[in-house]
Write a protein that holds these residues in place. Structure first.
Motif, PDB file in Angstrom:
ATOM      1  N   VAL A 114       0.822  -1.215   0.000  1.00  0.00           N
ATOM      2  CA  VAL A 114       0.000   0.000   0.000  1.00  0.00           C
ATOM      3  C   VAL A 114       0.855   1.264   0.000  1.00  0.00           C
ATOM      4  O   VAL A 114       0.612   2.193  -0.771  1.00  0.00           O
ATOM      5  CB  VAL A 114      -0.953   0.013   1.220  1.00  0.00           C
ATOM      6  CG1 VAL A 114      -1.679   1.349   1.330  1.00  0.00           C
ATOM      7  CG2 VAL A 114      -1.973  -1.112   1.108  1.00  0.00           C
ATOM      8  N   PHE A 115       1.867   1.301   0.859  1.00  0.00           N
ATOM      9  CA  PHE A 115       2.575   2.551   1.106  1.00  0.00           C
ATOM     10  C   PHE A 115       3.901   2.696   0.356  1.00  0.00           C
ATOM     11  O   PHE A 115       4.501   3.768   0.376  1.00  0.00           O
ATOM     12  CB  PHE A 115       2.823   2.724   2.614  1.00  0.00           C
ATOM     13  CG  PHE A 115       1.545   2.776   3.411  1.00  0.00           C
ATOM     14  CD1 PHE A 115       0.680   3.851   3.297  1.00  0.00           C
ATOM     15  CD2 PHE A 115       1.191   1.731   4.250  1.00  0.00           C
ATOM     16  CE1 PHE A 115      -0.508   3.886   4.016  1.00  0.00           C
ATOM     17  CE2 PHE A 115       0.015   1.759   4.983  1.00  0.00           C
ATOM     18  CZ  PHE A 115      -0.834   2.845   4.857  1.00  0.00           C
ATOM     19  N   GLU A 116       4.368   1.617  -0.306  1.00  0.00           N
ATOM     20  CA  GLU A 116       5.651   1.717  -1.003  1.00  0.00           C
ATOM     21  C   GLU A 116       5.565   1.323  -2.478  1.00  0.00           C
ATOM     22  O   GLU A 116       5.761   2.149  -3.359  1.00  0.00           O
ATOM     23  CB  GLU A 116       6.712   0.853  -0.291  1.00  0.00           C
ATOM     24  CG  GLU A 116       7.098   1.372   1.096  1.00  0.00           C
ATOM     25  CD  GLU A 116       8.115   0.478   1.781  1.00  0.00           C
ATOM     26  OE1 GLU A 116       8.774  -0.322   1.088  1.00  0.00           O
ATOM     27  OE2 GLU A 116       8.238   0.577   3.014  1.00  0.00           O
ATOM     28  N   THR A 117       5.261   0.050  -2.735  1.00  0.00           N
ATOM     29  CA  THR A 117       5.450  -0.463  -4.101  1.00  0.00           C
ATOM     30  C   THR A 117       4.184  -0.474  -4.957  1.00  0.00           C
ATOM     31  O   THR A 117       4.262  -0.258  -6.163  1.00  0.00           O
ATOM     32  CB  THR A 117       5.986  -1.910  -4.049  1.00  0.00           C
ATOM     33  OG1 THR A 117       4.993  -2.739  -3.421  1.00  0.00           O
ATOM     34  CG2 THR A 117       7.273  -1.994  -3.252  1.00  0.00           C
ATOM     35  N   GLU A 118       3.029  -0.763  -4.371  1.00  0.00           N
ATOM     36  CA  GLU A 118       1.777  -1.022  -5.094  1.00  0.00           C
ATOM     37  C   GLU A 118       1.956  -2.137  -6.126  1.00  0.00           C
ATOM     38  O   GLU A 118       1.243  -2.205  -7.126  1.00  0.00           O
ATOM     39  CB  GLU A 118       1.223   0.249  -5.751  1.00  0.00           C
ATOM     40  CG  GLU A 118       0.599   1.208  -4.748  1.00  0.00           C
ATOM     41  CD  GLU A 118      -0.390   2.175  -5.362  1.00  0.00           C
ATOM     42  OE1 GLU A 118      -0.772   1.977  -6.527  1.00  0.00           O
ATOM     43  OE2 GLU A 118      -0.776   3.133  -4.681  1.00  0.00           O
TER      44      GLU A 118
END
Length: 420
Positions: free
Chosen positions: A173-177
Motif C-alpha cells: 500500500v505505502f511503497e510499491t503497489e
C-alpha cells in the motif's frame, strides 16, 4: 525412515527447466523419486527428527527462489493490462509435486508439530510468504493452501504469520503497489478473521484500520476487491460497532477520478449499511450523504445510477426515513441539479423517483427544504452576478490606464476568431 531421508536428500539436486532438452533422464528420475516420496508421506509412518529436517531442507532448495525482475507483473497499472496472460513457470510440473509433498507432510497426523516447529520456523515461513509474489496463479493457489495449513497446525507461529502478512500489505500500500499475491493473502486472512474470538482484541481492530481500510487505496483494487470486501464484512459481523469506523475509512480513501473504483465502493457501502444499527449510522450520516450527493451528480452515468439504486434497498430507506431532517437538506440540492441538467435519461428518471420518495416521506419537510434550496440558489445567482460585474469594472478600469514601461496589459479576447 533412513531410506526416506536418503531419497529426500537426492531430490535436493536441482535442474534448469528453461531448457527442455537438458538432463531429461535425471529430471525423470527425480520426478519418479518425488512421486515415491509423495506416496510414502501419505502413509502412517511417524516422522523422525532427521526426516523432518531433510524434508524442510529439500523443500527449501527446490521452492525458495528469487524471481527475476521481468518475471513480476505490473499490477500497479490498475488492471489496465487485464488481457495480458499470466506467466507460467516452466518448472511447474516438477514444482507441483514438491508442493503436494510439502502439503501432505504438514497435514500428516504422523508429523509432531512440537518437533516440526523447530524447522518450519519464522525464516521458513517468511521465505514461503516471499513466493506469493509468483506470477504463476497455480503456484499462488498451492501456497495459499499450505500457509493456511501451517497457520492451523502451528499455533505458536500464528501471531508471527499475521504480522508478516501485515508487513506485506503495508509495503504494497505505502511503497510499491506491486505484488501478485494480495488476493490470495487476503483469502487466507478471511479464514483467520472468521476464527477470531469475541470480543475482538485491540490488535485485530488495528489491523482493520491500518491495513484493510488502506488496501482500498491502490489503483489495482479490482484485482483483490472481492477478498478484501469479504475480510471487512467478517469484521463487521464479529463486531457491528465497527460499521462507522469502516464507513469513515471508505470516505477517507474515496476515489475521485476512478469511476470503476467508485462503483465498487458504492457496492461495499450498501453491504455495510444493510447491517448497521441506528446509532452507528447517525455517527457517519452527514459525511456519508455529502459523498452520495456528489455520486448522484456524477457525469459518469453508472456511478450516478449506482448511487440512486441505494433507494431500492429497504434497510437503507428505513435509515434515511428515521433521519430525514438531516439527510434531505444535504441531498436535495444534488437531486434538483440532476433534474435540471443531467444528460442521462435513466439517471434522470431515477432522480425523479427518489425525489418523489422524499416528498411522500414528509411533504412539509420537503417543501420547506425546497424553499430553502431555492433561496440559497437565488443568493448564489446574485453573488455570481456581483462577481461578474466586479470583474467587468476592473477590466474597464484597466483598459483606460496608460501603458507605461513594463505594466501588465489585460488582453480582452476577440469576439470572433480571425480567419486566415
Amino acid at each position: 525412515m533412513n531410506l526416506f531421508v536418503s531419497k529426500v536428500s537426492l531430490c535436493c539436486v536441482t535442474f534448469d527447466f528453461t531448457d527442455p532438452t537438458k538432463n531429461l533422464v535425471e529430471k525423470d528420475v527425480k520426478r519418479q523419486t518425488l512421486l515415491e516420496l509423495l506416496d510414502f508421506v501419505s502413509g502412517s509412518v511417524r516422522f523422525s527428527e532427521p526426516a523432518i529436517l531433510a524434508m524442510c531442507r529439500m523443500c527449501a532448495v527446490n521452492l525458495f527462489r528469487v524471481f527475476p525482475p521481468n518475471y513480476r507483473s505490473t499490477l500497479s497499472n490498475g488492471g489496465e493490462n487485464d488481457d495480458d496472460e499470466p506467466m507460467f513457470d516452466p518448472a511447474w510440473p516438477h514444482l507441483q509435486i514438491v508442493y503436494d509433498l510439502l502439503l501432505k507432510f504438514i497435514t500428516s497426523s504422523c508429523l509432531d508439530a512440537k518437533v516440526a516447529k523447530k524447522y518450519i520456523d519464522h525464516s521458513f515461513i517468511l521465505r514461503l510468504l516471499d513466493l506469493f509474489d509468483s506470477e504463476d496463479p497455480r503456484e499462488r493457489d498451492c501456497l495459499k493452501t499450505i500457509l493456511h495449513r501451517v497457520y492451523g497446525k502451528f499455533m505458536v507461529h500464528r501471531p508471527f504469520i499475521r504480522k508478516a502478512i501485515s508487513n506485506i500489505f503495508y509495503r504494497f500500500v505505502f511503497e510499491t503497489e506491486r505484488h501478485n499475491g494480495i488476493a490470495e493473502l487476503l483469502e487466507i486472512f478471511g479464514s483467520i478473521i472468521s476464527g477470531f474470538a469475541l470480543p475482538l482484541k485491540e490488535e485485530h481492530k488495528i489491523f482493520l484500520w491500518r491495513v484493510l481500510i488502506p488496501l482500498h487505496k491502490p489503483k489495482s483494487l479490482v484485482v483483490y476487491f472481492q477478498q478484501l470486501s469479504y475480510c471487512v464484512t467478517q469484521f463487521i459481523e464479529k463486531e457491528p460497532k465497527l460499521c462507522s469506523t469502516v464507513i469513515m475509512g471508505l470516505l477517507k480513501y474515496w476515489p475521485i477520478t476512478n469511476s470503476q473504483k467508485e462503483l465498487m465502493f458504492l457496492g461495499e457501502l450498501e453491504e455495510i449499511l444493510e447491517g448497521i444499527n441506528m446509532l452507528e449510522f447517525q455517527k457517519v450520516m452527514v459525511q456519508l450523504f455529502w459523498r452520495i450527493g456528489y455520486c448522484i451528480n456524477s457525469f459518469h452515468f453508472q456511478v450516478a445510477e449506482r448511487a440512486l439504486f441505494l433507494w431500492n434497498n429497504d434497510q437503507i430507506v428505513n435509515l434515511i426515513a428515521h433521519n430525514l431532517h438531516v439527510i434531505l437538506p444535504i441531498l436535495l440540492p444534488a437531486l434538483e441539479k440532476n433534474t435540471q441538467n443531467h444528460w442521462n435519461h435513466a439517471v434522470l428518471n431515477l432522480t425523479i423517483n427518489v425525489r418523489k420518495m422524499f416528498m411522500e416521506m414528509d411533504e412539509q419537510l420537503f417543501m420547506s427544504s425546497h424553499t430553502h434550496f431555492k433561496e440559497e440558489e437565488a443568493k448564489l445567482i446574485i453573488l455570481a452576478e456581483k462577481r461578474k460585474e466586479a470583474w467587468e469594472r476592473l477590466e474597464s478600469a484597466a483598459s483606460r490606464q496608460p501603458i507605461i514601461g513594463n505594466t501588465a496589459v489585460l488582453v480582452t479576447p476577440l469576439a470572433k476568431p480571425i480567419a486566415y
